[in-house]
Design a protein around this motif. Structure first.
Motif, PDB file in Angstrom:
ATOM      1  N   ALA A 302       0.832  -1.217   0.000  1.00 32.33           N
ATOM      2  CA  ALA A 302       0.000   0.000   0.000  1.00 32.33           C
ATOM      3  C   ALA A 302       0.863   1.262   0.000  1.00 32.33           C
ATOM      4  O   ALA A 302       0.591   2.229  -0.719  1.00 32.33           O
ATOM      5  N   LEU A 303       1.921   1.262   0.821  1.00 27.43           N
ATOM      6  CA  LEU A 303       2.808   2.425   0.885  1.00 27.43           C
ATOM      7  C   LEU A 303       3.502   2.655  -0.455  1.00 27.43           C
ATOM      8  O   LEU A 303       3.679   3.800  -0.889  1.00 27.43           O
ATOM      9  N   THR A 304       3.879   1.556  -1.124  1.00 23.33           N
ATOM     10  CA  THR A 304       4.520   1.672  -2.429  1.00 23.33           C
ATOM     11  C   THR A 304       3.588   2.325  -3.433  1.00 23.33           C
ATOM     12  O   THR A 304       4.007   3.173  -4.234  1.00 23.33           O
ATOM     13  N   ALA A 305       2.308   1.932  -3.398  1.00 23.92           N
ATOM     14  CA  ALA A 305       1.325   2.548  -4.298  1.00 23.92           C
ATOM     15  C   ALA A 305       1.216   4.047  -4.027  1.00 23.92           C
ATOM     16  O   ALA A 305       1.122   4.852  -4.963  1.00 23.92           O
ATOM     17  N   LEU A 306       1.262   4.434  -2.771  1.00 20.83           N
ATOM     18  CA  LEU A 306       1.146   5.854  -2.403  1.00 20.83           C
ATOM     19  C   LEU A 306       2.393   6.652  -2.788  1.00 20.83           C
ATOM     20  O   LEU A 306       2.296   7.832  -3.136  1.00 20.83           O
ATOM     21  N   LEU A 307       3.567   5.999  -2.725  1.00 19.64           N
ATOM     22  CA  LEU A 307       4.820   6.711  -2.978  1.00 19.64           C
ATOM     23  C   LEU A 307       5.302   6.614  -4.421  1.00 19.64           C
ATOM     24  O   LEU A 307       6.358   7.148  -4.758  1.00 19.64           O
ATOM     25  N   SER A 308       4.542   5.914  -5.272  1.00 20.49           N
ATOM     26  CA  SER A 308       4.971   5.746  -6.664  1.00 20.49           C
ATOM     27  C   SER A 308       5.143   7.094  -7.359  1.00 20.49           C
ATOM     28  O   SER A 308       6.125   7.330  -8.073  1.00 20.49           O
ATOM     29  N   LYS A 309       4.175   7.994  -7.156  1.00 18.17           N
ATOM     30  CA  LYS A 309       4.260   9.310  -7.786  1.00 18.17           C
ATOM     31  C   LYS A 309       5.473  10.077  -7.276  1.00 18.17           C
ATOM     32  O   LYS A 309       6.161  10.755  -8.047  1.00 18.17           O
ATOM     33  N   ARG A 310       5.769   9.944  -5.984  1.00 18.70           N
ATOM     34  CA  ARG A 310       6.926  10.618  -5.398  1.00 18.70           C
ATOM     35  C   ARG A 310       8.224  10.115  -6.020  1.00 18.70           C
ATOM     36  O   ARG A 310       9.149  10.895  -6.254  1.00 18.70           O
ATOM     37  N   GLY A 311       8.267   8.818  -6.312  1.00 17.52           N
ATOM     38  CA  GLY A 311       9.448   8.260  -6.964  1.00 17.52           C
ATOM     39  C   GLY A 311       9.661   8.851  -8.344  1.00 17.52           C
ATOM     40  O   GLY A 311      10.798   9.159  -8.733  1.00 17.52           O
ATOM     41  N   GLY A 312       8.573   9.043  -9.098  1.00 12.56           N
ATOM     42  CA  GLY A 312       8.690   9.669 -10.413  1.00 12.56           C
ATOM     43  C   GLY A 312       9.191  11.098 -10.328  1.00 12.56           C
ATOM     44  O   GLY A 312       9.996  11.539 -11.156  1.00 12.56           O
ATOM     45  N   VAL A 313       8.736  11.828  -9.301  1.00 11.74           N
ATOM     46  CA  VAL A 313       9.186  13.210  -9.099  1.00 11.74           C
ATOM     47  C   VAL A 313      10.683  13.235  -8.792  1.00 11.74           C
ATOM     48  O   VAL A 313      11.430  14.076  -9.310  1.00 11.74           O
ATOM     49  N   LEU A 314      11.136  12.308  -7.943  1.00 13.50           N
ATOM     50  CA  LEU A 314      12.565  12.229  -7.611  1.00 13.50           C
ATOM     51  C   LEU A 314      13.408  11.951  -8.849  1.00 13.50           C
ATOM     52  O   LEU A 314      14.484  12.525  -9.037  1.00 13.50           O
ATOM     53  N   ALA A 315      12.909  11.032  -9.707  1.00 13.41           N
ATOM     54  CA  ALA A 315      13.644  10.691 -10.924  1.00 13.41           C
ATOM     55  C   ALA A 315      13.741  11.893 -11.856  1.00 13.41           C
ATOM     56  O   ALA A 315      14.773  12.101 -12.513  1.00 13.41           O
ATOM     57  N   ASP A 316      12.692  12.712 -11.923  1.00 18.82           N
ATOM     58  CA  ASP A 316      12.708  13.891 -12.783  1.00 18.82           C
ATOM     59  C   ASP A 316      13.607  14.987 -12.224  1.00 18.82           C
ATOM     60  O   ASP A 316      14.317  15.662 -12.972  1.00 18.82           O
ATOM     61  N   ARG A 317      13.577  15.177 -10.897  1.00 22.98           N
ATOM     62  CA  ARG A 317      14.321  16.279 -10.284  1.00 22.98           C
ATOM     63  C   ARG A 317      15.804  15.968 -10.092  1.00 22.98           C
ATOM     64  O   ARG A 317      16.666  16.808 -10.361  1.00 22.98           O
ATOM     65  N   LYS A 318      16.099  14.768  -9.615  1.00 21.34           N
ATOM     66  CA  LYS A 318      17.487  14.434  -9.278  1.00 21.34           C
ATOM     67  C   LYS A 318      18.100  13.381 -10.191  1.00 21.34           C
ATOM     68  O   LYS A 318      19.252  12.990 -10.005  1.00 21.34           O
ATOM     69  N   GLY A 319      17.330  12.911 -11.156  1.00 15.09           N
ATOM     70  CA  GLY A 319      17.860  11.951 -12.113  1.00 15.09           C
ATOM     71  C   GLY A 319      17.573  10.516 -11.716  1.00 15.09           C
ATOM     72  O   GLY A 319      17.439  10.202 -10.533  1.00 15.09           O
TER      73      GLY A 319
END
Length: 467
Positions: A302-319
């Motif tokens: 469940a936490l992974t589903a909630l944080l998936s969008k945050r992971g995409g943001v991290l990949a865009d901002r910090k590579g």
């Protein structure tokens, strides 16, 4: 040709909701039987290697089907493909519900996979075909949410059904998607594609090659490995001679892409130990029932589903490289602690599993973003298809290997550095091996892959070099 106008905006909204609901059942079916495996193994007097095929058979066909449906959608009406897929999924579920023989359960799982694999293919086709670039992200987010939600609630549903009723009702649950057929048929258009040929022989050879290898591992009979050598030779011949092979060999000439596939295969195999190995681990070491196993596994998914969008943001901002290091660190924390904690206390398991689930999701995001940087634009579609195929194949192989290790009944590599006994030592050693694989992944990632993350100027230069 633009196809955004082929269905109305109202139909698009309804279509997305029905597709997301279908994906929930698809992802649930792929993982929820893991929770029931200890009960099925005991009830049908199976070994761990035998019971692993209840998952493995599904994953192999699911992998081949996901790619096959994607190619068939270029030739046939998508509504007809989805109808056939749902009917196969429902009929397979019905067969499983009334089956008490191991062989029939395997057949039912194969039928389920043949049908359910239409959903991940549709999850990519429908947003690309019917939504404009401005709205496609929202559509993909909706389908991703359906997949993630299915993975999250699968352990809970499986635990409730297995404990309160019977594991057979997991099959009955999978008959429900048949009610979605009228919605798909009324929402989708009648567009047919061009006369695209699918390499059925290549797909069959790939499936037989994987199956023969896995049978050799689980049965320890040499003739399966000898057969596998022959099948590998035939598969290579087919790849080289077919006009449109099921696997395109030219992609492997790109060393950067090949390394990404190797890392993704390792991550998929390691990551699938969480839904497959955890229920067995909790049952055999801690004697926890299916329902409580589901409760322990649910927060991580469940936490992974909630944080998936945050992971995409991290990949865009910090590579993507930064996201990859976060994932590998989380992997290490998860498996080294699972190896140490085996047989001692399970109170920290919920937190430990969270690290593993997040690591699996974030590492996939990292590598997927890198693919867009190391392949030419025209190759990205095919490259991503092979990327997802690698996921399912590696998961199947890992499931069989872990099942065979448990069946051996002794500590696989005799490490047992934590001085554990019996079953706890077996699982401890498996988790320790997975930890060592994570370290190997970190080395490969650091020296060979993470440098393939570029800023905008470097990306332009790379595209110029590729041309």
């Amino acid at each position: 040709m633009e196809t955004y106008h082929l269905i109305s905006e109202e139909a698009k909204k309804k279509l997305l909701i029905v597709l997301a609901c279908s994906l929930v059942f698809s992802s649930m079916s792929a993982t929820m039987f893991n929770i029931a495996l200890p009960t099925i193994t005991k009830e049908l007097f199976l070994t761990s290697s035998q019971s692993s095929w209840i998952v493995t058979s599904y994953m192999i066909i699911y992998a081949l089907g996901s790619v096959s449906y994607g190619k068939l959608a270029d030739k046939y009406k998508l509504k007809n493909l989805i109808t056939v897929g749902i009917l196969l999924f429902s009929i397979g579920s019905l067969v499983g519900f009334f089956s008490n023989l191991y062989s029939l359960i395997i057949i039912s799982r194969i039928m389920q996979a043949m049908g359910a694999s239409v959903f991940p293919a549709s999850a990519m086709i429908i947003p690309a075909r019917y939504f404009s670039p401005e709205t496609r992200g929202r559509a993909l987010g909706m389908t991703s949410a359906g997949l993630s939600f299915g993975v999250a609630i699968g352990p809970i549903i499986s635990g409730i059904f297995t404990t309160a009723i019977h594991w057979h009702y997991l099959f009955a649950l999978c008959i429900i998607p048949i009610v979605f057929i009228p919605f798909f048929r009324s929402s989708l258009d009648n567009q047919e594609g061009s006369d695209v040929k699918l390499d059925w022989l290549g797909a069959l050879l790939l499936g037989l090659t994987i199956t023969s290898f896995l049978l050799g591992i689980s049965t320890n009979h040499i003739y399966y490995f000898l057969l596998d050598i022959l099948l590998v030779c035939l598969l290579i011949w087919r790849i080289r001679t077919a006009q449109e092979p099921f696997i395109r060999a030219e992609l492997f000439k790109n060393k950067k892409y090949t390394l990404i596939l190797v890392l993704f295969a390792m991550s998929s195999g390691i990551g699938f130990s969480l839904p497959y190995l955890t229920p067995l681990f909790l049952t055999e070491v801690y004697h926890i029932n299916a329902f409580n196993s589901g409760l322990i596994m649910f927060p991580g998914a469940a936490l992974t589903a909630l944080l998936s969008k945050r992971g995409g943001v991290l990949a865009d901002r910090k590579g993507p490289a930064f996201l990859g290091y976060v994932a590998l660190t989380s992997y290490f924390i998860c498996f080294i602690n699972l190896s140490w904690i085996a047989g001692k206390t399970f109170y920290f398991l919920i937190v430990i599993l969270m690290f593993g689930y997040i690591a699996q999701s974030y590492f996939q995001m990292s590598l997927a973003k890198m693919i867009s940087q190391v392949l030419e634009k025209a190759e990205i579609g095919v490259g991503m298809g092979l990327f997802m195929l690698t996921n399912f194949i590696a998961s199947s192989i890992a499931t069989t290997l872990m099942g065979a290790s448990i069946t051996m009944g002794t500590s696989t590599l005799s490490f047992n550095i934590f001085k554990l006994e019996n079953k706890a030592a077996i699982y401890s050693d498996i988790y320790l091996v997975l930890t060592l694989l994570v370290v190997l992944m970190f080395v490969i990632y650091f020296f060979s892959v993470s440098k393939y993350t570029f800023n905008k100027e470097q990306r332009i230069n790379l595209e110029t070099d590729n041309k």
